[in-house]
Design a protein around this motif. Structure first.
Motif, PDB file in Angstrom:
ATOM      1  N   TYR A 159       0.706  -1.338   0.086  1.00 24.65           N
ATOM      2  CA  TYR A 159       0.298   0.150   0.067  1.00 24.65           C
ATOM      3  C   TYR A 159       0.702   1.130  -0.073  1.00 24.65           C
ATOM      4  O   TYR A 159       0.992   2.520  -0.572  1.00 24.65           O
ATOM      5  CB  TYR A 159      -0.748   0.097   1.493  1.00 24.65           C
ATOM      6  N   ASP A 160       2.167   1.293   0.807  1.00 25.32           N
ATOM      7  CA  ASP A 160       3.028   2.474   0.946  1.00 25.32           C
ATOM      8  C   ASP A 160       3.898   2.412  -0.592  1.00 25.32           C
ATOM      9  O   ASP A 160       4.779   3.600  -0.383  1.00 25.32           O
ATOM     10  CB  ASP A 160       3.132   2.763   2.120  1.00 25.32           C
ATOM     11  N   HIS A 161       4.316   1.555  -1.560  1.00 25.57           N
ATOM     12  CA  HIS A 161       4.850   1.712  -2.005  1.00 25.57           C
ATOM     13  C   HIS A 161       5.658   2.879  -2.802  1.00 25.57           C
ATOM     14  O   HIS A 161       3.902   3.458  -3.592  1.00 25.57           O
ATOM     15  CB  HIS A 161       5.242   0.105  -3.411  1.00 25.57           C
ATOM     16  N   PRO A 162       5.298   3.378  -3.792  1.00 27.72           N
ATOM     17  CA  PRO A 162       5.691   4.632  -4.312  1.00 27.72           C
ATOM     18  C   PRO A 162       4.914   3.866  -5.948  1.00 27.72           C
ATOM     19  O   PRO A 162       4.087   4.988  -6.752  1.00 27.72           O
ATOM     20  CB  PRO A 162       7.126   5.125  -5.009  1.00 27.72           C
ATOM     21  N   GLY A 163       5.427   3.186  -6.812  1.00 29.82           N
ATOM     22  CA  GLY A 163       5.129   1.924  -7.489  1.00 29.82           C
ATOM     23  C   GLY A 163       3.370   2.430  -7.047  1.00 29.82           C
ATOM     24  O   GLY A 163       2.674   1.559  -8.591  1.00 29.82           O
ATOM     25  N   PHE A 164       2.736   2.179  -6.688  1.00 28.37           N
ATOM     26  CA  PHE A 164       1.227   1.851  -6.181  1.00 28.37           C
ATOM     27  C   PHE A 164       0.298   3.559  -5.802  1.00 28.37           C
ATOM     28  O   PHE A 164      -0.254   3.787  -5.957  1.00 28.37           O
ATOM     29  CB  PHE A 164       1.629   1.336  -4.868  1.00 28.37           C
ATOM     30  N   VAL A 165       1.326   4.256  -5.313  1.00 27.94           N
ATOM     31  CA  VAL A 165       1.308   5.001  -4.915  1.00 27.94           C
ATOM     32  C   VAL A 165       1.025   6.171  -5.516  1.00 27.94           C
ATOM     33  O   VAL A 165      -0.216   7.486  -6.232  1.00 27.94           O
ATOM     34  CB  VAL A 165       1.762   6.188  -3.414  1.00 27.94           C
ATOM     35  N   ARG A 166       1.574   6.858  -6.634  1.00 32.07           N
ATOM     36  CA  ARG A 166       1.871   7.541  -7.650  1.00 32.07           C
ATOM     37  C   ARG A 166       1.199   7.290  -8.597  1.00 32.07           C
ATOM     38  O   ARG A 166       0.989   8.304  -9.068  1.00 32.07           O
ATOM     39  CB  ARG A 166       3.726   7.703  -7.505  1.00 32.07           C
ATOM     40  N   PRO A 167       1.055   6.299  -9.422  1.00 28.27           N
ATOM     41  CA  PRO A 167      -0.399   6.406 -10.328  1.00 28.27           C
ATOM     42  C   PRO A 167      -1.704   6.787  -9.648  1.00 28.27           C
ATOM     43  O   PRO A 167      -2.092   7.000 -10.544  1.00 28.27           O
ATOM     44  CB  PRO A 167       0.247   4.803 -10.478  1.00 28.27           C
ATOM     45  N   MET A 168      -1.600   6.783  -8.690  1.00 30.93           N
ATOM     46  CA  MET A 168      -2.733   6.877  -7.826  1.00 30.93           C
ATOM     47  C   MET A 168      -3.202   9.012  -7.950  1.00 30.93           C
ATOM     48  O   MET A 168      -4.692   9.119  -8.084  1.00 30.93           O
ATOM     49  CB  MET A 168      -3.739   6.442  -7.095  1.00 30.93           C
ATOM     50  N   ILE A 169      -1.660   9.198  -7.354  1.00 29.12           N
ATOM     51  CA  ILE A 169      -1.386  10.714  -7.818  1.00 29.12           C
ATOM     52  C   ILE A 169      -2.339  10.957  -9.078  1.00 29.12           C
ATOM     53  O   ILE A 169      -3.001  12.201  -8.893  1.00 29.12           O
ATOM     54  CB  ILE A 169      -0.737  10.874  -6.789  1.00 29.12           C
ATOM     55  N   ASP A 170      -1.686  10.137 -10.129  1.00 30.63           N
ATOM     56  CA  ASP A 170      -1.650  11.693 -11.207  1.00 30.63           C
ATOM     57  C   ASP A 170      -3.377  10.832 -11.809  1.00 30.63           C
ATOM     58  O   ASP A 170      -3.831  11.467 -12.230  1.00 30.63           O
ATOM     59  CB  ASP A 170      -0.863  10.709 -12.163  1.00 30.63           C
ATOM     60  N   ALA A 171      -3.764   9.525 -11.274  1.00 31.87           N
ATOM     61  CA  ALA A 171      -5.262   9.536 -11.719  1.00 31.87           C
ATOM     62  C   ALA A 171      -6.138  10.485 -10.980  1.00 31.87           C
ATOM     63  O   ALA A 171      -7.051  10.370 -11.841  1.00 31.87           O
ATOM     64  CB  ALA A 171      -5.553   7.927 -10.749  1.00 31.87           C
ATOM     65  N   ALA A 317      -8.643   6.933 -11.790  1.00 32.62           N
ATOM     66  CA  ALA A 317      -8.727   5.083 -12.430  1.00 32.62           C
ATOM     67  C   ALA A 317      -7.442   4.566 -10.993  1.00 32.62           C
ATOM     68  O   ALA A 317      -7.299   4.942  -9.952  1.00 32.62           O
ATOM     69  CB  ALA A 317      -7.907   4.975 -13.474  1.00 32.62           C
ATOM     70  N   THR A 318      -8.164   2.865 -11.268  1.00 26.62           N
ATOM     71  CA  THR A 318      -7.330   2.553 -10.211  1.00 26.62           C
ATOM     72  C   THR A 318      -5.732   2.016 -10.574  1.00 26.62           C
ATOM     73  O   THR A 318      -5.244   2.426 -11.752  1.00 26.62           O
ATOM     74  CB  THR A 318      -7.522   0.958 -10.122  1.00 26.62           C
ATOM     75  N   VAL A 319      -5.226   1.582 -10.075  1.00 26.31           N
ATOM     76  CA  VAL A 319      -3.241   1.438 -10.339  1.00 26.31           C
ATOM     77  C   VAL A 319      -3.465  -0.021 -11.783  1.00 26.31           C
ATOM     78  O   VAL A 319      -2.661   0.395 -13.048  1.00 26.31           O
ATOM     79  CB  VAL A 319      -2.864   0.998  -9.693  1.00 26.31           C
TER      80      VAL A 319
END
Length: 378
Positions: A159-171, A317-319
């Motif tokens: 849940y806290d990995h940048p590869g999970f969080v950052r796409p959701m920021i962009d979304a 959108a989701t990741v």
């Protein structure tokens, strides 16, 4: 100390298993699928047929299997592009391809040490321990069949990995941009996840986890951390520092007399309309892909409620199969491989809670019905 982004050796692992929930891929599969999901709970077939109407709206097909195929392809592409010779398999908890069949295939192909990515990012019984119980059940079947022994390790929560969080920021920023220009700076954020019984939420995580001491246990604390990270990034990107946001819930399925996490997304939209909110962006941080609980509970039910209220909404959108998420999975595998080899490694994570441990203690996220064997892993 090595950084996960610089690691290249997957040993001792010789394969990765993508482990997911599963879903029907035709009208005739809907009720049998729901029977698998609810087995042991005594739910009558008539009720399952009623619940299945959500799937029939989409031709009896859940999007989740196709989305897993896309993620599978993204993982294989990322691994190949980074010289990681690690085959990727796929198995589901509740529908084909079934977990036990995937493990049989792994054993038959000569694999013996398997890293497992469950498509659930957070701590909790349904999202973590139940998958480990499913793994233990499937391994017991293989043992009864006399197949070679497999060792499986479920990867830590991501849940806290940048590869999970950052796409959701962009979304989230993209969803804000879908609103009329005059509403964007006044729009609120509603971070959504699956509601679970409050007792299960409070018991999530290990008793000595820092998050366990907060209201709601690790499940709520981890979601609040992700929501806060996204909200802060959106504030920085848009220059709106005081944008309201809240963690809300969806997809409740329990008996009415049992307390579940609230507020529900539709109730939240009603409250925000009464408070004269300009618009709401729904951000499904609890889900890896746009499967049925996103397509129906948000895109259909919540959007209809918003239209009834006259409240403008959009949905982030989701990741899904974002290349950054595929890269995160590679890093998680290589990080865990280094740990298993006894090498020091810097874990990649955002926020104040800290990354979760690699192996769950026996007393974390307990089965709400009765103790059951669970395979190792985070």
């Amino acid at each position: 100390m090595a950084d996960a982004q610089t690691l290249t050796d997957p040993a001792p692992y010789d394969a990765l298993l993508l482990l997911s929930f599963g879903g029907p891929e035709g009208p005739e599969e809907v009720v049998p699928f729901l029977e698998n999901v609810t087995r042991g709970r005594g739910i009558p077939k008539e009720r399952l047929t009623e619940v299945g109407k959500h799937y029939f709206l989409f031709g009896g097909i859940s999007p989740i299997n196709e989305q897993n195929r896309e993620l599978l392809a993204a993982l294989r592409e990322d691994f190949a592009g980074h010289g990681l010779d690690l085959p990727v398999y796929w198995g589901n908890r509740n529908w084909a391809p079934y977990l036990v069949d995937a493990l049989r295939e792994l054993a038959e192909d000569g694999h013996r040490r398997v890293a497992v990515l469950a498509t659930s990012a957070y701590a909790g019984y349904s999202g973590c321990r139940q998958y480990r119980e499913n793994l233990a059940d499937a391994l017991a079947v293989l043992a009864e069949e006399g197949r070679p022994e497999l060792t499986v390790d479920k990867l830590r929560h991501f849940y806290d990995h940048p590869g999970f969080v950052r796409p959701m920021i962009d979304a989230t920023l993209a969803a804000l941009a879908e609103l009329p220009a005059e509403l964007r700076d006044r729009a609120e954020l509603a971070f959504t996840t699956h509601s679970i019984p409050t007792s299960m939420a409070e018991a999530s995580g290990a008793p000595d986890d820092p998050a366990r001491g907060t209201p709601g246990g690790a499940y709520v604390a981890q979601h609040l951390q992700v929501a806060g990270l996204i909200a802060d990034a959106v504030a920085e990107a848009t220059g709106v520092a005081d944008r309201p946001w809240q963690l809300v819930y969806q997809s409740r399925s329990g008996a009415p007399h049992v307390p579940w996490l609230e507020p529900d997304i539709c109730d939240h939209l009603t409250d925000r309309q009464k408070a004269d909110a300009a618009a709401v962006v729904m951000v499904p941080i609890g889900f890896v892909s746009d499967h049925m609980e996103v397509k129906y509970d948000l895109d259909t039910e919540a959007v209809a409620k918003a239209a009834e209220l006259g409240l403008p909404v959009t949905r982030a959108a989701t990741v899904g199969a974002d290349p950054r998420f595929a890269a995160a999975v590679r890093e998680l595998v290589l990080e865990r491989a280094a740990v298993e080899r006894g090498e020091p490694v810097t874990r990649c994570g955002l926020g104040a809670l800290g990354t979760t441990r690699d192996r769950c203690p026996a007393d974390c996220c307990p089965n709400p019905r009765a103790p059951r064997p669970a395979a190792a892993g985070a």
